[in-house]
Design an enzyme around this catalytic site. Structure first.
Site, PDB file in Angstrom:
ATOM      1  N   ASP A  49      23.604  91.254-101.956  1.00 62.63           N
ATOM      2  CA  ASP A  49      23.802  91.821-100.622  1.00 62.63           C
ATOM      3  C   ASP A  49      22.961  91.096 -99.580  1.00 62.63           C
ATOM      4  O   ASP A  49      23.410  90.854 -98.454  1.00 62.63           O
ATOM      5  CB  ASP A  49      23.435  93.308-100.624  1.00 62.63           C
ATOM      6  CG  ASP A  49      24.450  94.146-101.393  1.00 62.63           C
ATOM      7  OD1 ASP A  49      25.499  93.589-101.775  1.00 62.63           O
ATOM      8  OD2 ASP A  49      24.183  95.344-101.607  1.00 62.63           O
ATOM      9  N   LEU A  99      60.380 109.226 -99.986  1.00 60.93           N
ATOM     10  CA  LEU A  99      60.938 109.139-101.336  1.00 60.93           C
ATOM     11  C   LEU A  99      61.485 110.483-101.790  1.00 60.93           C
ATOM     12  O   LEU A  99      60.924 111.529-101.471  1.00 60.93           O
ATOM     13  CB  LEU A  99      59.866 108.680-102.333  1.00 60.93           C
ATOM     14  CG  LEU A  99      59.284 107.282-102.153  1.00 60.93           C
ATOM     15  CD1 LEU A  99      58.194 107.031-103.191  1.00 60.93           C
ATOM     16  CD2 LEU A  99      60.354 106.220-102.266  1.00 60.93           C
ATOM     17  N   GLU A 130      53.753 103.035-110.424  1.00 63.47           N
ATOM     18  CA  GLU A 130      52.509 102.882-109.673  1.00 63.47           C
ATOM     19  C   GLU A 130      51.932 104.253-109.318  1.00 63.47           C
ATOM     20  O   GLU A 130      52.695 105.165-108.953  1.00 63.47           O
ATOM     21  CB  GLU A 130      52.773 102.086-108.385  1.00 63.47           C
ATOM     22  CG  GLU A 130      53.452 100.751-108.627  1.00 63.47           C
ATOM     23  CD  GLU A 130      53.938 100.095-107.338  1.00 63.47           C
ATOM     24  OE1 GLU A 130      53.430 100.457-106.253  1.00 63.47           O
ATOM     25  OE2 GLU A 130      54.836  99.235-107.409  1.00 63.47           O
ATOM     26  N   LYS A 132      50.709 107.319-107.341  1.00 64.31           N
ATOM     27  CA  LYS A 132      51.028 107.779-105.990  1.00 64.31           C
ATOM     28  C   LYS A 132      49.769 108.375-105.371  1.00 64.31           C
ATOM     29  O   LYS A 132      49.390 109.503-105.670  1.00 64.31           O
ATOM     30  CB  LYS A 132      52.155 108.803-106.038  1.00 64.31           C
ATOM     31  CG  LYS A 132      52.619 109.265-104.670  1.00 64.31           C
ATOM     32  CD  LYS A 132      53.764 110.273-104.795  1.00 64.31           C
ATOM     33  CE  LYS A 132      54.237 110.712-103.423  1.00 64.31           C
ATOM     34  NZ  LYS A 132      53.188 111.425-102.667  1.00 64.31           N
ATOM     35  N   ASP A 134      47.233 110.053-102.751  1.00 68.38           N
ATOM     36  CA  ASP A 134      47.332 111.117-101.751  1.00 68.38           C
ATOM     37  C   ASP A 134      46.546 110.683-100.519  1.00 68.38           C
ATOM     38  O   ASP A 134      45.449 111.165-100.240  1.00 68.38           O
ATOM     39  CB  ASP A 134      46.782 112.431-102.320  1.00 68.38           C
ATOM     40  CG  ASP A 134      47.219 113.630-101.491  1.00 68.38           C
ATOM     41  OD1 ASP A 134      48.125 113.469-100.655  1.00 68.38           O
ATOM     42  OD2 ASP A 134      46.665 114.715-101.682  1.00 68.38           O
ATOM     43  N   TYR A 245      51.008  98.187-101.593  1.00 68.41           N
ATOM     44  CA  TYR A 245      52.069  98.451-102.569  1.00 68.41           C
ATOM     45  C   TYR A 245      53.380  97.725-102.260  1.00 68.41           C
ATOM     46  O   TYR A 245      54.342  97.836-103.017  1.00 68.41           O
ATOM     47  CB  TYR A 245      52.335  99.943-102.748  1.00 68.41           C
ATOM     48  CG  TYR A 245      52.685 100.723-101.495  1.00 68.41           C
ATOM     49  CD1 TYR A 245      53.874 100.510-100.801  1.00 68.41           C
ATOM     50  CD2 TYR A 245      51.836 101.727-101.027  1.00 68.41           C
ATOM     51  CE1 TYR A 245      54.199 101.250 -99.680  1.00 68.41           C
ATOM     52  CE2 TYR A 245      52.162 102.478 -99.909  1.00 68.41           C
ATOM     53  CZ  TYR A 245      53.346 102.228 -99.236  1.00 68.41           C
ATOM     54  OH  TYR A 245      53.665 102.964 -98.117  1.00 68.41           O
ATOM     55  N   LYS A 309      59.698 102.441-109.199  1.00 63.02           N
ATOM     56  CA  LYS A 309      60.560 101.527-108.446  1.00 63.02           C
ATOM     57  C   LYS A 309      61.332 100.639-109.404  1.00 63.02           C
ATOM     58  O   LYS A 309      60.761 100.135-110.381  1.00 63.02           O
ATOM     59  CB  LYS A 309      59.720 100.627-107.524  1.00 63.02           C
ATOM     60  CG  LYS A 309      58.838 101.367-106.547  1.00 63.02           C
ATOM     61  CD  LYS A 309      57.933 100.397-105.798  1.00 63.02           C
ATOM     62  CE  LYS A 309      56.960 101.127-104.876  1.00 63.02           C
ATOM     63  NZ  LYS A 309      55.996 100.213-104.235  1.00 63.02           N
ATOM     64  N   LYS A 333      56.433 113.578-109.446  1.00 64.75           N
ATOM     65  CA  LYS A 333      55.268 114.369-109.061  1.00 64.75           C
ATOM     66  C   LYS A 333      54.610 115.022-110.273  1.00 64.75           C
ATOM     67  O   LYS A 333      55.264 115.375-111.251  1.00 64.75           O
ATOM     68  CB  LYS A 333      55.682 115.457-108.059  1.00 64.75           C
ATOM     69  CG  LYS A 333      56.371 114.933-106.806  1.00 64.75           C
ATOM     70  CD  LYS A 333      55.478 114.003-105.996  1.00 64.75           C
ATOM     71  CE  LYS A 333      54.400 114.743-105.253  1.00 64.75           C
ATOM     72  NZ  LYS A 333      54.867 115.539-104.121  1.00 64.75           N
ATOM     73  N   CYS A 427      63.517 143.843 -86.597  1.00 61.96           N
ATOM     74  CA  CYS A 427      62.670 142.669 -86.365  1.00 61.96           C
ATOM     75  C   CYS A 427      61.247 143.132 -86.079  1.00 61.96           C
ATOM     76  O   CYS A 427      61.038 144.000 -85.209  1.00 61.96           O
ATOM     77  CB  CYS A 427      63.208 141.862 -85.182  1.00 61.96           C
ATOM     78  SG  CYS A 427      62.132 140.481 -84.715  1.00 61.96           S
ATOM     79  N   CYS A 430      60.743 142.074 -82.029  1.00 64.65           N
ATOM     80  CA  CYS A 430      61.533 142.622 -80.919  1.00 64.65           C
ATOM     81  C   CYS A 430      62.257 143.916 -81.277  1.00 64.65           C
ATOM     82  O   CYS A 430      62.956 144.489 -80.426  1.00 64.65           O
ATOM     83  CB  CYS A 430      62.536 141.587 -80.419  1.00 64.65           C
ATOM     84  SG  CYS A 430      63.896 141.265 -81.574  1.00 64.65           S
ATOM     85  N   CYS A 450      66.961 137.909 -87.542  1.00 65.57           N
ATOM     86  CA  CYS A 450      67.020 138.584 -86.257  1.00 65.57           C
ATOM     87  C   CYS A 450      67.998 137.777 -85.404  1.00 65.57           C
ATOM     88  O   CYS A 450      67.752 136.598 -85.134  1.00 65.57           O
ATOM     89  CB  CYS A 450      65.648 138.632 -85.589  1.00 65.57           C
ATOM     90  SG  CYS A 450      65.697 139.238 -83.884  1.00 65.57           S
ATOM     91  N   CYS A 455      64.660 137.022 -78.694  1.00 63.39           N
ATOM     92  CA  CYS A 455      63.485 137.444 -79.470  1.00 63.39           C
ATOM     93  C   CYS A 455      62.287 136.563 -79.143  1.00 63.39           C
ATOM     94  O   CYS A 455      62.357 135.334 -79.291  1.00 63.39           O
ATOM     95  CB  CYS A 455      63.793 137.369 -80.962  1.00 63.39           C
ATOM     96  SG  CYS A 455      62.372 137.797 -82.003  1.00 63.39           S
TER      97      CYS A 455
END
Length: 691
Positions: A49, A99, A130, A132, A134, A245, A309, A333, A427, A430, A450, A455
């Site tokens: 560094d 997707l 690959e 996914k 978040d 990606y 893919k 998922k 409702c 209203c 409703c 409303c």
């Protein structure tokens, strides 16, 4: 074994003449870029560094003496720009599509079956699997190897300019590294995911807690908030990272598949996720999914699934895309995160279409890092089907790791004191009597509605939708502000937003002249939103982002759309009878017509976005297909027409310019002959689309 260390090129003297300084700065930029790549991308530094700092400080010193030699790709410019007043809109040359989702192995097999059927082949297909992440999808543009622009995904067609903020992320190269085998094109548009690691998120929230600032809910929110800062120096202090990606146009580079492309992008200095894997079969894709699921908790960042893919770019191009998503990719998922808690009560909210939605009030419970205290119960039928009762212990999940919902009651824990949940008769806002519409088969629609057009709850939801991200995206007009404006009788409909006055806003609790002026500026800038965004903002039933984009491509002005008949609308591919009737009903409603007239008077432009298909070979042509095709599937043929700027109709009419017929053509062919429409066989069609 000791690593081979790159020879350092250190000097203690600052050049005195321009040419020597120019030469030394170029050497330092190359040296520092290489070492940043080894440290931030490869996690394998070859200098200490302190040695890196010496090189960096030398660069700073020379640039201070020769400021005319500072360039945008200099490492000193990662936090080199001033704060901006707003994030400007950026139109993507190629849409950043979302997707489709798969939630089971069966969904994945069906994805492959659809692709094989579309391609009319039974040849094996290989895939890239690959992780996914978040995070936040972004696009970065390089011209002649230098980063010139970065933007968010936005609505897929138009994002926000976050160039200065992306430059602060150390793992994003400001200048592409020399590739050992390829020369980079003049223009390269890369796409990837910006994110914050779990450890970085923990440290960031600890800092915010110490400073008395509100905490971020999760790493994704932290990343999104960091990248949308108006001051890049704030972004620079956030622990952001980046994985690439793909490209907006994979044909810009020689590789013919996703796996080879990622290797090439690695050579240009980008960070590629090490868990991306080439899978020769769909079963190996499933195996890799289970591998990622097992290591999910040990990864230093959040993933919520796996992107699958089709590897071949040739097959990707043949498969094409729908208006919303590519046919060659899908998001597999992970299972929803679940927890058990108590259903304490039920409230009923009224949406902009009048649908009354029951919402469960829960004993707060932590699910996947988020505290959940409310969850949707969907509708009356779902409550009855699940036999939910107030006081039940219930299983709650975040479907797709996002939307909380009640899965089922834990009946074994019932005490007998639980209370049946009943939908209201009137409702809750209203007091208009609620009803359920009859469908064509005489069954009742799931939603309880409703039907009162006046409303207040419906009007409020219309306003919130109009001003929100999916609508006109007016900065500063969030839900709380809209509610405040309605409560103070400053706004009753969407046109009233453009009549607000600075003195009225400044007098509201929590406001002042500056915040009032900022909101009015944001409202003014929203007057030039694209036509599709405005159409979506109106909240027409059955018209979302995808349909709005289709309408924009077919109507260049709002007036043309308003004057379109139901018959004209149903001839547009993607617009069915029900959607067409809903559009027609909206634009013939006298109240809506009056509001739209007011909006025009306030200077709203409703402009059609620049149409990338405007100079394409089939622009202005309308095709109808009849009979089976031999060399290409009907779906692929239609997709090819759309890619070349044409339209596809489902029936014969005077607006059709070409009728394509194959084996066993039906009545459409005879009708086309009656109307003397141009009729092409497969060979003529192949020549037309250059296959």
């Amino acid at each position: 074994m000791a690593k081979k260390v790159r020879q350092l090129n250190l000097t203690n003297t600052i050049p005195s003449d321009f040419k020597s300084a120019q030469k030394r700065i170029q050497a330092l930029k190359e040296e520092l870029s290489f070492h940043s790549y080894r440290y931030y991308v490869k996690d394998d530094p070859v200098i200490s560094d302190s040695e890196y700092d010496r090189l960096y400080q030398e660069l700073i010193a020379i640039e201070a003496k020769f400021p005319e030699l500072i360039t945008p790709d200099s490492p000193s410019q990662r936090v080199g720009s001033s704060p901006v007043s707003e994030l400007k809109a950026v139109e993507h040359h190629f849409p950043m599509l979302s997707l489709d989702n798969a939630f089971s192995e069966d969904d994945l097999y069906k994805f492959e079956e659809r692709a094989l059927r579309f391609l009319k082949t039974d040849e094996p297909i290989s895939y890239m699997a690959e992780p996914k992440l978040d995070g936040l999808a972004v696009e970065i543009v390089y011209e002649n190897g230098v980063l010139v622009q970065g933007s968010t995904r936005g609505d897929g067609r138009t994002g926000e300019d976050i160039t200065s903020n992306l430059k602060t992320i150390p793992s994003i190269p400001l200048r592409l590294l020399p590739h050992p085998e390829l020369s980079g094109p003049h223009l390269l548009e890369v796409r990837g995911e910006a994110f914050i690691t779990l450890e970085g998120f923990r440290i960031l929230n600890a800092q915010r807690s110490s400073a008395g600032e509100p905490l971020f809910a999760n790493p994704r929110n932290a990343a999104a908030g960091s990248l949308r800062q108006l001051d890049p120096s704030i972004t620079a202090n956030r622990p952001l990272d980046f994985f690439i990606y793909g490209l907006s146009d994979p044909m810009k580079l020689p590789p013919q598949g996703q796996a080879a492309l990622l290797q090439s992008l690695d050579g240009f200095g980008f960070k590629v996720n090490p868990h991306a894997k080439l899978c020769p079969t769909i079963q190996e894709v499933i195996d890799h999914y289970h591998f990622l699921l097992n290591i999910r908790q040990s990864l230093p960042y959040d993933i919520d699934g796996m992107v699958v893919k089709i590897n071949s770019f040739d097959l990707q191009q043949r498969l094409g895309s729908t208006a919303r998503s590519p046919r060659w990719a899908i998001a597999f998922k992970f299972p929803s995160t679940q927890a058990t808690t108590i259903l304490k009560d039920v409230t009923f909210g009224v949406g902009r279409t009048g649908a009354v939605t029951p919402v469960a009030i829960l004993e707060p419970v932590n699910i996947g890092g988020a505290t959940i205290s409310r969850a949707t119960l969907h509708n009356e039928d779902e409550i009855k089907r699940k036999d939910l009762r107030i006081g039940d212990y219930v299983l709650v999940q975040r479907a797709g790791d996002v939307i909380p919902e009640v899965v089922k009651p834990i009946a074994e824990k019932r005490t007998g004191r639980e209370v049946t949940i009943n939908m209201p008769v009137e409702c809750p806002v209203c007091q208009h009597r609620l009803s359920r519409r009859k469908l064509k088969d005489n069954k009742l629609e799931a939603a309880t509605r409703c039907e009162n057009p006046g409303c207040p709850a419906k009007q409020l939801r219309d306003l919130i939708h109009f001003t929100g991200k999916a609508g006109m995206d007016i900065e500063g007009l969030g839900i709380k502000v809209v509610e405040q404006l309605v409560e103070n009788d400053l706004v009753k409909d969407i046109a009233d937003i453009f009549t607000l006055k600075e003195e009225e806003l400044a007098a509201l609790p929590g406001w002042g002249e500056k915040s009032a002026r900022n909101l009015l500026d944001a409202i003014e800038s929203s007057k030039n939103r694209p036509l599709a965004r405005f159409i979506n903002a109106l909240g027409i039933r059955h018209v979302g982002e995808e349909i709005a984009n289709i309408l924009e491509r077919n109507y260049d002005t709002l007036d043309h759309l308003m004057n379109a008949s139901t018959e004209q609308l149903v001839h547009i591919e993607g617009i069915g009878d029900e959607i067409a009737k809903s559009i027609q009903k909206y634009f013939t409603n006298e109240k809506n017509k009056a509001i739209l007239a007011r909006l025009k008077g306030f200077g709203l432009q409703f402009k059609q976005r620049r149409n990338h298909n405007s100079v394409m070979p089939l622009t202005g042509f309308v095709f109808v297909f009849t009979g089976g095709l031999e060399f290409i599937s009907r779906n692929e043929a239609k997709a090819r027409v759309k890619e070349l700027g044409g339209q596809v109709a489902s029936s014969i009419s005077s607006r059709v310019t070409h009728v394509i017929h194959g084996e066993k053509a039906g009545g459409k062919l005879a009708k086309a002959q009656e109307l003397n429409l141009p009729i092409l066989d497969e060979e003529e069609f192949k020549k037309l689309i250059r296959l």
